[in-house]
Design an enzyme around this catalytic site. Structure first.
Site, PDB file in Angstrom:
ATOM      1  N   GLY A 156     -25.570 -43.907  23.287  1.00  0.00           N
ATOM      2  CA  GLY A 156     -26.356 -44.899  24.019  1.00  0.00           C
ATOM      3  C   GLY A 156     -25.546 -46.181  24.124  1.00  0.00           C
ATOM      4  O   GLY A 156     -24.312 -46.172  24.067  1.00  0.00           O
ATOM      5  N   ARG A 157     -26.272 -47.302  24.246  1.00  0.00           N
ATOM      6  CA  ARG A 157     -25.577 -48.585  24.434  1.00  0.00           C
ATOM      7  C   ARG A 157     -24.656 -48.914  23.267  1.00  0.00           C
ATOM      8  O   ARG A 157     -23.513 -49.332  23.456  1.00  0.00           O
ATOM      9  CB  ARG A 157     -26.616 -49.708  24.595  1.00  0.00           C
ATOM     10  N   ILE A 158     -25.144 -48.702  22.041  1.00  0.00           N
ATOM     11  CA  ILE A 158     -24.315 -49.060  20.875  1.00  0.00           C
ATOM     12  C   ILE A 158     -23.144 -48.083  20.746  1.00  0.00           C
ATOM     13  O   ILE A 158     -22.008 -48.488  20.489  1.00  0.00           O
ATOM     14  CB  ILE A 158     -25.177 -49.096  19.586  1.00  0.00           C
ATOM     15  N   ARG A 179     -27.425 -36.275  23.647  1.00  0.00           N
ATOM     16  CA  ARG A 179     -28.372 -35.404  24.348  1.00  0.00           C
ATOM     17  C   ARG A 179     -27.904 -35.158  25.780  1.00  0.00           C
ATOM     18  O   ARG A 179     -27.956 -34.065  26.290  1.00  0.00           O
ATOM     19  CB  ARG A 179     -29.759 -36.051  24.389  1.00  0.00           C
ATOM     20  N   ALA A 239     -27.258 -45.696  11.957  1.00  0.00           N
ATOM     21  CA  ALA A 239     -28.407 -45.403  12.813  1.00  0.00           C
ATOM     22  C   ALA A 239     -29.731 -45.623  12.089  1.00  0.00           C
ATOM     23  O   ALA A 239     -30.378 -46.677  12.225  1.00  0.00           O
ATOM     24  CB  ALA A 239     -28.285 -43.985  13.334  1.00  0.00           C
ATOM     25  N   ARG A 240     -30.139 -44.654  11.329  1.00  0.00           N
ATOM     26  CA  ARG A 240     -31.388 -44.737  10.576  1.00  0.00           C
ATOM     27  C   ARG A 240     -31.285 -43.836   9.367  1.00  0.00           C
ATOM     28  O   ARG A 240     -30.635 -42.782   9.421  1.00  0.00           O
ATOM     29  CB  ARG A 240     -32.581 -44.249  11.411  1.00  0.00           C
ATOM     30  N   GLU A 269     -35.336 -46.126   2.523  1.00  0.00           N
ATOM     31  CA  GLU A 269     -34.913 -47.490   2.175  1.00  0.00           C
ATOM     32  C   GLU A 269     -36.127 -48.427   2.102  1.00  0.00           C
ATOM     33  O   GLU A 269     -37.123 -48.181   2.777  1.00  0.00           O
ATOM     34  CB  GLU A 269     -33.882 -48.001   3.201  1.00  0.00           C
ATOM     35  N   HIS A 287     -28.792 -52.411   5.398  1.00  0.00           N
ATOM     36  CA  HIS A 287     -29.336 -52.418   6.772  1.00  0.00           C
ATOM     37  C   HIS A 287     -29.088 -53.782   7.449  1.00  0.00           C
ATOM     38  O   HIS A 287     -30.029 -54.479   7.848  1.00  0.00           O
ATOM     39  CB  HIS A 287     -30.842 -52.087   6.755  1.00  0.00           C
ATOM     40  N   ILE A 288     -27.805 -54.113   7.575  1.00  0.00           N
ATOM     41  CA  ILE A 288     -27.457 -55.432   8.108  1.00  0.00           C
ATOM     42  C   ILE A 288     -26.595 -55.353   9.373  1.00  0.00           C
ATOM     43  O   ILE A 288     -25.998 -56.357   9.780  1.00  0.00           O
ATOM     44  CB  ILE A 288     -26.710 -56.294   7.050  1.00  0.00           C
TER      45      ILE A 288
HETATM   46  C1  DGY Z   1     -32.713 -52.206  14.832  1.00  0.00           C
HETATM   47  O1  DGY Z   1     -32.801 -53.111  15.666  1.00  0.00           O
HETATM   48  O2  DGY Z   1     -33.244 -51.109  15.002  1.00  0.00           O
HETATM   49  C2  DGY Z   1     -31.935 -52.499  13.613  1.00  0.00           C
HETATM   50  O3  DGY Z   1     -31.793 -51.360  12.824  1.00  0.00           O
HETATM   51  C3  DGY Z   1     -32.580 -53.619  12.814  1.00  0.00           C
HETATM   52  O4  DGY Z   1     -33.779 -53.183  12.317  1.00  0.00           O
END
Ligand code: DGY
Length: 330
Positions: A156-158, A179, A239-240, A269, A287-288
């Site tokens: 995606g964008r990132i 995808r 990501a997550r 987390e 998560h920074i």
């Molecule tokens: C987001 O924008 O999804 C980053 O993970 C910050 O929460």
């Protein structure tokens, strides 16, 4: 005209609260107490909107208790805290904060990759502990980043901002899995090659995860996928939590089945799997990835624009589920 009531669920820049207060009657949580679902439902009574940070769960049980709620505005691009189907069914709009954090997050992908490959945290701890007595040829010798092959999962964008940095800044070969495939012109602009997930894991020197979390991306990387990776490979998760099976990853790091990992997000987390804390070949950050002051201000500003746009003028800037409005006739 009476101002609509809103809840700001977590602490936020004071000037954001000031701005919101010009348009809304605001109940805020500047003390940053993490609310239980019951407390959240209680504090949402009579509120038509909520400014959220992406850490607060919005599901059918909460929505059933908050019939006046119309909008939940996340100041995050990720929105896995929202049960979007339940929100749509309840006629509640969700918004997120895309774009404004793309470049900052991509920068952090490289911060983590470089810190991990070049053993920045490990060597700094060694130095601070007073263990450095002499220069030596292999002291904290790490892995190369420039000129290697970067595998990006999630384009995606990132992902694309990372690919640009990789190709143009670090002379890396970029392979990706997503995808859907990018159009040819975009692929050419950063010399990216679309491959299957298996091929990516087998051939990349470094793997960066930037895909959104959903039930279908849960444990995209588990023991089987880690086994496909090169023993010299580095895994970066921006990501997550939940996209990587952290237990399997800790075992792979401990047994040196992959070389190292850089993790900004974790399953469950802010708790971190204790096994990850015991292995030296992992760089851990809380998560920074989007955390620069400028970017966090821009993310908050977009959430504010969504609240003002929707609750005062009927039009959100970045709606996630516009079909929710059909149910309310807004
Ligand atoms: C987001 O924008 O999804 C980053 O993970 C910050 O929460």
């Amino acid at each position: 005209m009476t101002k609509p009531n809103i809840l700001v669920t977590r602490a936020i820049f004071p000037e954001v609260l000031e701005q919101l207060s010009q348009h809304f009657t605001v109940e805020s949580n500047q003390e940053d107490v993490i609310m239980s679902a019951d407390e959240m439902a209680r504090r949402l009574q009579g509120k038509s909107g909520a400014f959220m940070t992406g850490t607060e769960r919005v599901d059918a049980a909460l929505l059933a208790q908050c019939p006046q709620l119309k909008l939940c505005a996340n100041m995050s691009v990720g929105y896995n805290n929202f049960d979007v189907a339940a929100m749509t069914a309840a006629g509640v709009l969700g918004t997120n904060a895309p774009d404004v954090l793309t470049e900052t997050t991509a920068d952090f992908g490289f911060a983590l990759l470089l810190a991990t490959a070049r053993r920045v945290s490990e060597s700094e701890h060694f130095l601070r502990a007073g263990k450095w007595t002499r220069w030596s040829y292999d002291l904290f010798a790490g892995a190369e980043v420039h000129g290697t092959t970067l595998g990006i999962v999630g384009m995606g964008r990132i992902g694309q901002a990372i690919a640009k940095r990789a190709a143009l800044g670090f002379g890396m070969r970029v392979i990706y899995h997503n995808r859907s495939r990018l159009d040819a012109a975009t692929e050419t602009s950063f010399n990216a090659h679309y491959v299957s997930k298996e091929e990516l894991l087998r051939t990349a020197d470094h793997v960066m995860l930037v895909l959104p979390y959903s039930a279908s991306s849960h444990h995209t990387i588990g023991a089987a996928e880690l086994a496909l990776m090169k023993p010299t490979a580095i895994l970066i998760n921006l990501a997550r939590g939940g996209i990587v099976d952290d237990t399997a990853l800790a075992a792979a790091l401990r047994d040196k089945r992959i070389a190292a990992a850089g993790l900004d997000v974790f399953e469950g987390e802010p708790k971190v799997n204790p096994a990850l804390l015991t292995v030296p070949n992992v760089v851990l950050t809380p998560h920074i990835a989007s955390a620069t002051i400028g970017t966090r201000r821009a993310m908050a500003a977009l959430a504010v624009d969504n609240l003002i746009g929707f609750l005062l003028h009927g039009k959100a800037v970045t709606p996630l589920n516009p079909e929710a409005l059909k149910r309310t006739g807004v």
